[in-house]
Design an enzyme around this catalytic site. Structure first.
Site, PDB file in Angstrom:
ATOM      1  N   ASP A 188      43.655   5.707-110.775  1.00  0.00           N
ATOM      2  CA  ASP A 188      43.535   7.188-111.033  1.00  0.00           C
ATOM      3  C   ASP A 188      41.980   7.420-111.010  1.00  0.00           C
ATOM      4  O   ASP A 188      41.003   7.078-111.855  1.00  0.00           O
ATOM      5  CB  ASP A 188      43.943   7.469-112.352  1.00  0.00           C
ATOM      6  N   TRP A 202      44.616   9.273-120.578  1.00  0.00           N
ATOM      7  CA  TRP A 202      44.685  10.737-120.387  1.00  0.00           C
ATOM      8  C   TRP A 202      46.413  11.099-120.789  1.00  0.00           C
ATOM      9  O   TRP A 202      47.219  10.296-120.360  1.00  0.00           O
ATOM     10  CB  TRP A 202      44.579  10.810-118.952  1.00  0.00           C
ATOM     11  N   LYS A 248      37.206  17.812-110.243  1.00  0.00           N
ATOM     12  CA  LYS A 248      35.882  17.969-110.988  1.00  0.00           C
ATOM     13  C   LYS A 248      34.883  17.760-110.019  1.00  0.00           C
ATOM     14  O   LYS A 248      33.912  18.560-110.334  1.00  0.00           O
ATOM     15  CB  LYS A 248      35.921  16.861-112.188  1.00  0.00           C
TER      16      LYS A 248
HETATM   17  N1  KET Z   1      43.774  11.945-114.287  1.00  0.00           N
HETATM   18  C1  KET Z   1      42.944  12.055-115.200  1.00  0.00           C
HETATM   19  C2  KET Z   1      42.314  10.509-115.829  1.00  0.00           C
HETATM   20  C3  KET Z   1      42.514  12.968-115.988  1.00  0.00           C
HETATM   21  O1  KET Z   1      41.650  13.100-116.920  1.00  0.00           O
HETATM   22  C4  KET Z   1      43.077  14.182-115.206  1.00  0.00           C
HETATM   23  C5  KET Z   1      42.720  15.632-115.566  1.00  0.00           C
HETATM   24  C6  KET Z   1      43.856  14.131-114.007  1.00  0.00           C
HETATM   25  C7  KET Z   1      44.155  12.953-113.601  1.00  0.00           C
HETATM   26  C8  KET Z   1      44.529  15.191-113.427  1.00  0.00           C
HETATM   27  O2  KET Z   1      43.429  16.246-112.695  1.00  0.00           O
HETATM   28  P1  KET Z   1      44.129  17.023-111.814  1.00  0.00           P
HETATM   29  O3  KET Z   1      43.594  18.541-112.080  1.00  0.00           O
HETATM   30  O4  KET Z   1      45.511  17.356-111.492  1.00  0.00           O
HETATM   31  O5  KET Z   1      43.376  17.017-110.607  1.00  0.00           O
HETATM   32  N2  KET Z   1      41.893  15.828-117.085  1.00  0.00           N
HETATM   33  C9  KET Z   1      41.514  16.953-117.490  1.00  0.00           C
HETATM   34  C10 KET Z   1      42.483  18.302-117.315  1.00  0.00           C
HETATM   35  C11 KET Z   1      43.949  18.296-117.724  1.00  0.00           C
HETATM   36  O6  KET Z   1      44.340  17.760-118.663  1.00  0.00           O
HETATM   37  O7  KET Z   1      44.865  18.596-116.669  1.00  0.00           O
HETATM   38  C12 KET Z   1      41.463  16.803-119.147  1.00  0.00           C
HETATM   39  O8  KET Z   1      41.722  15.807-119.468  1.00  0.00           O
HETATM   40  O9  KET Z   1      40.995  17.631-119.746  1.00  0.00           O
END
Ligand code: KET
Length: 454
Positions: free
Chosen positions: A264, A183, A300
């Site tokens: 994560d 990510w 998600k």
């Molecule tokens: N870890 C991973 C692996 C991840 O894909 C995301 C979000 C997060 C943590 C953080 O999510 P949060 O919204 O802080 O709970 N990924 C998607 C959104 C982004 O980039 O913020 C994405 O990859 O599209």
């Protein structure tokens, strides 16, 4: 892999240490532009009346993932399609609020005894307990022995960041290994916290699968005690996870070298549709009695993206250590944002604590996971029926929200320009943003992009 060159930051204040760590990470990478905006210094004091004291500030680049939505929003085309950010859409292409979430919110609104007082620094107690149970399992020995500390944080990102800040202050080894690729925010989250970021091999573009040998070699040569970031399930962006047997081998290697696992978990329930199955990687590490960190996101799996609900759990050897660790987490959190928001955590706690609501959630979650799997099949079939050159079976083999298509940045740019399809430049598409109606359009675009290059 990163070289051992020294950074231009020579003093030792905490801020400089962070910049230095980030510099080392970004050096030589394409993100160096991001560094420009940090490192640029004012050339002279603004003397002329009206000149801004911020004149030296260089425009920063858009975020590689969230910037895709910015570009999408500017596009006027009626056929435009956003497959950038990992956010679930219905068959109608609309964001989804789960029924069980609506129900919980209604209950909260109707409860006049609820007030808006500050939460404790560590967040909502019920939410923390239930979150630890959700990821570690209700019968987890670590929970029963009281050796887990859980703090409510600002979704997955905030949980990672609080964990990183804690490690930078209180853990002896400041190097963290992240998978290649991972990510896009990981290097920045850990780099800005003052950790030194290195990578381990993870994905093999030739097989579009796991580079398990490379992974074992790189972790095998990491310094003893190093931190290792692991995606609990549904690896982003590749959609490739180790098998249970491979996880076991990773565990044995990491424990033999005292490498510290930092999980994560942003997609629990999205990989298989089953919350317990998707937590197995974490549980095998916790059940051996060893220590680890886990960052959980409810963005998600409960669709609570904008509510920013997440948790950081640190599993310790003893209850006494866990208590001291928690006292230090409070000292990390208090100057950052004081204490976390109430609403989202209350929704989660309401659902997790009620058997019926929990059951309803698992059904809705499974439906989301199943719709994504159906989209994989439909896209695969659409490419086969067009005779698109290449092997596209990875679309149905990969799991979770994303397909790592193998399309290059030029092909992505072509699809955006000619077909108004928005995705990250590494060729990742969010399958959750696709619907039966939009599959043909995407398949046409991929077909044209591939034929054009051939
Ligand atoms: N870890 C991973 C692996 C991840 O894909 C995301 C979000 C997060 C943590 C953080 O999510 P949060 O919204 O802080 O709970 N990924 C998607 C959104 C982004 O980039 O913020 C994405 O990859 O599209």
């Amino acid at each position: 892999m990163h070289s051992g060159k020294t950074s231009p930051f020579s003093s030792f204040s905490p801020a400089d240490r962070r910049l230095s760590a980030l510099y080392r990470h970004l050096e030589g990478s394409s993100s160096i532009a991001a560094m420009d905006s940090i490192a640029a210094a004012p050339t002279s004091a603004s003397s002329a009346a009206g000149a801004s004291v911020f004149d030296h500030v260089v425009r920063g680049p858009e975020d590689p993932i969230l910037g895709v939505t910015v570009a999408y929003n500017k596009d006027q085309s009626p056929v435009k399609l956003n497959l950038g950010v990992g956010a679930y859409r219905t068959e109608e292409g609309k964001p989804l609020v789960l029924n069980v979430v609506r129900r919980a919110e209604q209950m909260l609104v109707n409860d006049n005894s609820r007030v808006k007082e500050y939460l404790p620094i560590v967040g909502l107690a019920d939410f923390n307990k239930l979150s630890a149970k959700l990821i570690l399992g209700a019968d987890s020995p670590a929970i029963q022995e009281n050796r887990v500390t859980t703090v409510q944080c600002l979704s997955g990102t905030g949980s990672l960041r609080v964990g990183a800040e804690f490690l930078a202050r209180h853990y002896h080894e400041h190097t963290i290994y992240i998978p290649q690729p991972t990510w896009g925010n990981h290097p920045k989250v850990f780099g800005f916290a003052g950790l030194s970021v290195k990578s381990y091999r993870y994905y093999d573009p030739a097989t579009r699968g796991l580079d398990f040998q490379g992974l074992l070699e790189d972790l095998g040569s990491a310094p003893s005690g190093a931190i290792v970031l692991l995606h609990a399930c549904a690896h982003n962006p590749t959609g490739v996870d180790p098998t249970p047997q491979q996880w076991e081998q990773i565990r044995q290697l990491m424990r033999s070298k005292a490498l510290l696992p930092f999980f994560d978990s942003a997609y629990q329930g999205f990989a298989s549709g089953n919350l317990d199955a998707d937590a197995q990687s974490v549980r095998i590490f916790v059940n051996d009695g060893g220590e680890c960190l886990v960052a959980q996101s409810y963005a998600k799996n409960l669709g609570l993206y904008g509510e920013r609900v997440g948790a950081l759990s640190i599993v310790c050897r003893t209850a006494d250590v866990a208590g001291r660790v928690e006292s230090q987490l409070k000292l990390v959190i208090r100057p950052m944002y004081s204490n976390p928001p109430l609403h989202g955590a209350s929704i989660v706690a309401t659902i997790l604590k009620d058997r019926n609501m929990f059951q309803e959630w698992t059904i809705e979650l499974k439906a989301m996971a199943d719709r994504i799997i159906t989209m994989r099949q439909k896209l695969f079939d659409a490419l086969c029926s067009r005779g698109t050159p290449g092997d596209w079976s990875h679309i149905i083999k990969q799991i979770g929200m994303f397909t790592f298509t193998g399309l290059n940045s030029e092909q992505v740019a072509f699809m955006t320009k000619e077909y108004h399809i928005y995705m990250t430049s590494d060729g990742r598409i969010s399958m959750a943003g696709l619907s039966s109606k939009t599959v043909p359009h995407l398949a046409d675009a991929i077909h044209a992009a591939v034929k054009r290059a051939a």
